[in-house]
Write a protein that holds these residues in place. Structure first.
Motif, PDB file in Angstrom:
ATOM      1  N   PRO A  52       7.322   3.973  25.161  1.00 46.99           N
ATOM      2  CA  PRO A  52       8.603   3.895  24.464  1.00 46.99           C
ATOM      3  C   PRO A  52       8.397   4.028  22.956  1.00 46.99           C
ATOM      4  O   PRO A  52       7.321   3.713  22.430  1.00 46.99           O
ATOM      5  N   VAL A  53       9.428   4.451  22.285  1.00 47.10           N
ATOM      6  CA  VAL A  53       9.325   4.702  20.847  1.00 47.10           C
ATOM      7  C   VAL A  53       8.871   3.440  20.112  1.00 47.10           C
ATOM      8  O   VAL A  53       7.995   3.504  19.241  1.00 47.10           O
ATOM      9  N   ARG A  54       9.468   2.309  20.426  1.00 44.72           N
ATOM     10  CA  ARG A  54       9.140   1.089  19.677  1.00 44.72           C
ATOM     11  C   ARG A  54       7.670   0.712  19.836  1.00 44.72           C
ATOM     12  O   ARG A  54       7.050   0.201  18.902  1.00 44.72           O
ATOM     13  N   ASP A  55       7.102   0.963  21.021  1.00 52.87           N
ATOM     14  CA  ASP A  55       5.689   0.653  21.232  1.00 52.87           C
ATOM     15  C   ASP A  55       4.798   1.629  20.461  1.00 52.87           C
ATOM     16  O   ASP A  55       3.784   1.225  19.875  1.00 52.87           O
ATOM     17  N   ALA A  56       5.170   2.896  20.472  1.00 51.10           N
ATOM     18  CA  ALA A  56       4.384   3.902  19.754  1.00 51.10           C
ATOM     19  C   ALA A  56       4.400   3.640  18.252  1.00 51.10           C
ATOM     20  O   ALA A  56       3.427   3.901  17.544  1.00 51.10           O
ATOM     21  N   LEU A  57       5.525   3.107  17.762  1.00 57.35           N
ATOM     22  CA  LEU A  57       5.649   2.797  16.342  1.00 57.35           C
ATOM     23  C   LEU A  57       4.919   1.516  15.957  1.00 57.35           C
ATOM     24  O   LEU A  57       4.323   1.420  14.881  1.00 57.35           O
ATOM     25  N   SER A  58       4.973   0.526  16.832  1.00 66.32           N
ATOM     26  CA  SER A  58       4.577  -0.835  16.444  1.00 66.32           C
ATOM     27  C   SER A  58       3.128  -0.914  15.985  1.00 66.32           C
ATOM     28  O   SER A  58       2.800  -1.700  15.088  1.00 66.32           O
ATOM     29  N   THR A  59       2.263  -0.107  16.562  1.00 64.38           N
ATOM     30  CA  THR A  59       0.851  -0.172  16.200  1.00 64.38           C
ATOM     31  C   THR A  59       0.503   0.728  15.019  1.00 64.38           C
ATOM     32  O   THR A  59      -0.631   0.697  14.526  1.00 64.38           O
ATOM     33  N   ARG A  60       1.476   1.538  14.564  1.00 67.92           N
ATOM     34  CA  ARG A  60       1.186   2.518  13.519  1.00 67.92           C
ATOM     35  C   ARG A  60       2.013   2.341  12.253  1.00 67.92           C
ATOM     36  O   ARG A  60       1.590   2.745  11.172  1.00 67.92           O
ATOM     37  N   GLU A  61       3.189   1.771  12.382  1.00 69.23           N
ATOM     38  CA  GLU A  61       4.094   1.665  11.233  1.00 69.23           C
ATOM     39  C   GLU A  61       3.454   0.852  10.110  1.00 69.23           C
ATOM     40  O   GLU A  61       2.776  -0.152  10.359  1.00 69.23           O
ATOM     41  N   GLN A  62       3.665   1.290   8.872  1.00 70.09           N
ATOM     42  CA  GLN A  62       3.141   0.593   7.704  1.00 70.09           C
ATOM     43  C   GLN A  62       4.260   0.340   6.698  1.00 70.09           C
ATOM     44  O   GLN A  62       5.359   0.876   6.817  1.00 70.09           O
ATOM     45  N   ALA A  63       3.961  -0.494   5.701  1.00 66.02           N
ATOM     46  CA  ALA A  63       4.896  -0.687   4.597  1.00 66.02           C
ATOM     47  C   ALA A  63       4.853   0.548   3.701  1.00 66.02           C
ATOM     48  O   ALA A  63       3.768   1.049   3.376  1.00 66.02           O
ATOM     49  N   ALA A  64       6.016   1.033   3.316  1.00 65.79           N
ATOM     50  CA  ALA A  64       6.080   2.225   2.470  1.00 65.79           C
ATOM     51  C   ALA A  64       5.681   1.887   1.036  1.00 65.79           C
ATOM     52  O   ALA A  64       5.892   0.756   0.574  1.00 65.79           O
ATOM     53  N   PRO A  65       5.125   2.841   0.313  1.00 67.28           N
ATOM     54  CA  PRO A  65       4.888   2.632  -1.121  1.00 67.28           C
ATOM     55  C   PRO A  65       6.217   2.355  -1.825  1.00 67.28           C
ATOM     56  O   PRO A  65       7.271   2.809  -1.380  1.00 67.28           O
ATOM     57  N   ASP A  66       6.159   1.592  -2.906  1.00 64.53           N
ATOM     58  CA  ASP A  66       7.373   1.298  -3.663  1.00 64.53           C
ATOM     59  C   ASP A  66       8.006   2.582  -4.172  1.00 64.53           C
ATOM     60  O   ASP A  66       7.320   3.525  -4.593  1.00 64.53           O
ATOM     61  N   GLY A  67       9.342   2.613  -4.145  1.00 69.01           N
ATOM     62  CA  GLY A  67      10.069   3.733  -4.706  1.00 69.01           C
ATOM     63  C   GLY A  67      10.360   3.504  -6.183  1.00 69.01           C
ATOM     64  O   GLY A  67       9.821   2.593  -6.817  1.00 69.01           O
ATOM     65  N   GLU A  68      11.238   4.341  -6.721  1.00 66.86           N
ATOM     66  CA  GLU A  68      11.583   4.280  -8.137  1.00 66.86           C
ATOM     67  C   GLU A  68      13.002   3.764  -8.387  1.00 66.86           C
ATOM     68  O   GLU A  68      13.308   3.292  -9.482  1.00 66.86           O
ATOM     69  N   LEU A  69      13.865   3.844  -7.382  1.00 61.51           N
ATOM     70  CA  LEU A  69      15.286   3.586  -7.627  1.00 61.51           C
ATOM     71  C   LEU A  69      15.600   2.122  -7.889  1.00 61.51           C
ATOM     72  O   LEU A  69      16.528   1.816  -8.643  1.00 61.51           O
ATOM     73  N   ALA A  70      14.864   1.202  -7.272  1.00 61.75           N
ATOM     74  CA  ALA A  70      15.178  -0.220  -7.456  1.00 61.75           C
ATOM     75  C   ALA A  70      15.121  -0.598  -8.934  1.00 61.75           C
ATOM     76  O   ALA A  70      15.996  -1.323  -9.440  1.00 61.75           O
ATOM     77  N   ALA A  71      14.114  -0.095  -9.645  1.00 61.74           N
ATOM     78  CA  ALA A  71      13.990  -0.405 -11.072  1.00 61.74           C
ATOM     79  C   ALA A  71      15.063   0.293 -11.906  1.00 61.74           C
ATOM     80  O   ALA A  71      15.395  -0.170 -13.003  1.00 61.74           O
ATOM     81  N   MET A  72      15.621   1.385 -11.381  1.00 63.00           N
ATOM     82  CA  MET A  72      16.637   2.140 -12.105  1.00 63.00           C
ATOM     83  C   MET A  72      18.059   1.650 -11.818  1.00 63.00           C
ATOM     84  O   MET A  72      19.012   2.068 -12.478  1.00 63.00           O
ATOM     85  N   ARG A  73      18.189   0.753 -10.843  1.00 61.87           N
ATOM     86  CA  ARG A  73      19.533   0.352 -10.408  1.00 61.87           C
ATOM     87  C   ARG A  73      20.403  -0.242 -11.500  1.00 61.87           C
ATOM     88  O   ARG A  73      21.619   0.010 -11.492  1.00 61.87           O
ATOM     89  N   PRO A  74      19.869  -1.012 -12.430  1.00 61.81           N
ATOM     90  CA  PRO A  74      20.785  -1.559 -13.440  1.00 61.81           C
ATOM     91  C   PRO A  74      21.594  -0.479 -14.171  1.00 61.81           C
ATOM     92  O   PRO A  74      22.822  -0.604 -14.299  1.00 61.81           O
ATOM     93  N   TRP A  75      20.926   0.570 -14.633  1.00 60.98           N
ATOM     94  CA  TRP A  75      21.701   1.596 -15.349  1.00 60.98           C
ATOM     95  C   TRP A  75      22.431   2.539 -14.400  1.00 60.98           C
ATOM     96  O   TRP A  75      23.528   3.020 -14.723  1.00 60.98           O
ATOM     97  N   ILE A  76      21.877   2.764 -13.218  1.00 65.07           N
ATOM     98  CA  ILE A  76      22.593   3.611 -12.250  1.00 65.07           C
ATOM     99  C   ILE A  76      23.898   2.935 -11.837  1.00 65.07           C
ATOM    100  O   ILE A  76      24.978   3.551 -11.852  1.00 65.07           O
ATOM    101  N   ASP A  77      23.833   1.647 -11.471  1.00 67.01           N
ATOM    102  CA  ASP A  77      25.042   0.946 -11.037  1.00 67.01           C
ATOM    103  C   ASP A  77      26.068   0.855 -12.162  1.00 67.01           C
ATOM    104  O   ASP A  77      27.278   1.015 -11.941  1.00 67.01           O
ATOM    105  N   ALA A  78      25.601   0.595 -13.383  1.00 71.32           N
ATOM    106  CA  ALA A  78      26.527   0.444 -14.511  1.00 71.32           C
ATOM    107  C   ALA A  78      27.198   1.761 -14.868  1.00 71.32           C
ATOM    108  O   ALA A  78      28.405   1.803 -15.157  1.00 71.32           O
ATOM    109  N   CYS A  79      26.447   2.849 -14.830  1.00 70.63           N
ATOM    110  CA  CYS A  79      26.991   4.130 -15.295  1.00 70.63           C
ATOM    111  C   CYS A  79      27.743   4.883 -14.204  1.00 70.63           C
ATOM    112  O   CYS A  79      28.818   5.452 -14.454  1.00 70.63           O
TER     113      CYS A  79
END
Length: 348
Positions: free
Chosen positions: A204-231
């Motif tokens: 099943p998909v969930r089993d195939a994923l569970s042993t391989r899935e990793q945490a993704a590298p940090d993106g860039e948008l979270a740090a940009m949200r203050p000015w993105i949300d405001a503007c």
């Protein structure tokens, strides 16, 4: 037709059925024939009890799909009556909705470039996998067009104003930001994708994923949200640009310059479509709205000019009509949202 010429390859390996978009020289750009082939495969596999999941990938090394076959749309807009593109969009948007409601796991490997129509054929799936190579975007305003294939629905549900930012600028994002914005669910290194796909033959998909899935590298948008949300919370594109220019952040000013290079008409229609999509009740309603917008945008000179400047001549110097934001009237925007009567998409 040989396998190398077939634009969509299909095979079944154990419990998993595989679709491969197979136009690598065109970065797997989707045309009308490919939409029909994918839809036919989904019909066959939906009623095949031996198929537990459907997987979609792209041929070649560069990515899943660079978008719709925009050259064909350009030629239809320039030389035809728009009917071929309207028929293509009708079937494509129906496919987007079908993917979102598919009764079996629909696993999209969003590796490499995934843009425009590529987002439509992947990001509505139930299992969306990104990698360190993922570059995901809805870049339509750069060619005088407006986000479609359910893109306004997806982006309207991103946190804060991130979706508005992505829809207007057409900025490309990586894996971490795709997860943040709700365009993907799981991260795998590209090197682990073959093992994951092989495991789907027996697991099943969930089993195939569970042993391989990793945490993704940090993106860039979270740090940009203050000015993105405001503007990008402003009610008009002019006010968004003014806020970006006044903000003081270098990235905000760069975003303003990017917006000022885009089609003024496409920007205003995109903002209206995004704001409207937030209030709609379903993907199907958003696709109905996008179909109206696309059919009208087909007749705008900016689409032909944008594709010419970005894709055909590649001079990157489009001559937009109107040339400035203040020349685009409310009536210019409203006409994109008027009912098409008997020609409505009618998904909702």
């Amino acid at each position: 037709m040989t396998g190398s010429e077939t634009p969509v390859l299909r095979r079944v390996e154990g419990r998993a059925a595989h679709l491969v978009l197979n136009r690598p020289r065109a970065l797997n750009a989707i045309d009308h024939e490919m939409v029909r082939l994918v839809d036919a495969a989904l019909t066959d596999w939906e009623h095949d009890d031996s198929v537990a999941s459907v997987v979609i990938t792209g041929a070649g090394e560069r990515g899943l799909c660079a978008g719709g076959d925009i050259r064909a749309v350009h030629d239809d807009a320039r030389d035809g009556d728009g009917s071929a593109s309207a028929a293509f969009w009708r079937d494509e948007y129906h496919l987007n909705a079908r993917i979102a409601r598919y009764p079996k796991p629909y696993v999209a490997i969003m590796d490499g470039i995934v843009m425009g129509g590529g987002v439509g054929i992947s990001a509505h799936g139930s299992v969306r996998v990104v990698t360190e190579r993922s570059r995901i975007a809805m870049p339509e305003t750069a060619i005088g067009f407006v986000p479609d294939v359910g893109g306004t629905w997806l982006l309207a549900h991103a946190p804060g104003e991130l979706g508005t930012y992505l829809a207007l600028t057409g900025a490309a994002i990586g894996a971490g930001d795709a997860l943040l914005c709700g365009l993907a669910d799981h991260y795998l290194p590209t090197s682990d994708v073959p093992g994951f796909l092989a495991a789907l033959a027996t697991s099943p998909v969930r089993d195939a994923l569970s042993t391989r899935e990793q945490a993704a590298p940090d993106g860039e948008l979270a740090a940009m949200r203050p000015w993105i949300d405001a503007c990008f919370a402003a009610d008009t594109v002019e006010e968004i640009v003014a806020r970006l220019l006044d903000h003081g952040d270098t990235e905000a000013k760069e975003a303003a310059e990017l917006l000022l290079s885009r089609s003024p008409l496409a920007l205003k229609v995109t903002l209206a479509a995004m704001r409207s999509a937030r209030g709609l009740g379903s993907l199907e309603e958003a696709l109905d709205q996008e179909y109206r917008v696309s059919c009208v945008a087909m007749g705008n000179p900016d689409l032909v000019e944008g594709v010419r400047a970005q894709i055909i001549d590649k001079d990157r110097r489009p001559r937009w009509q109107p040339a400035h934001l203040d020349e685009v009237t409310d009536a210019d925007v409203r006409r994109h949202f008027v009912s098409l009567g008997e020609r409505e998409l009618g998904l909702a």
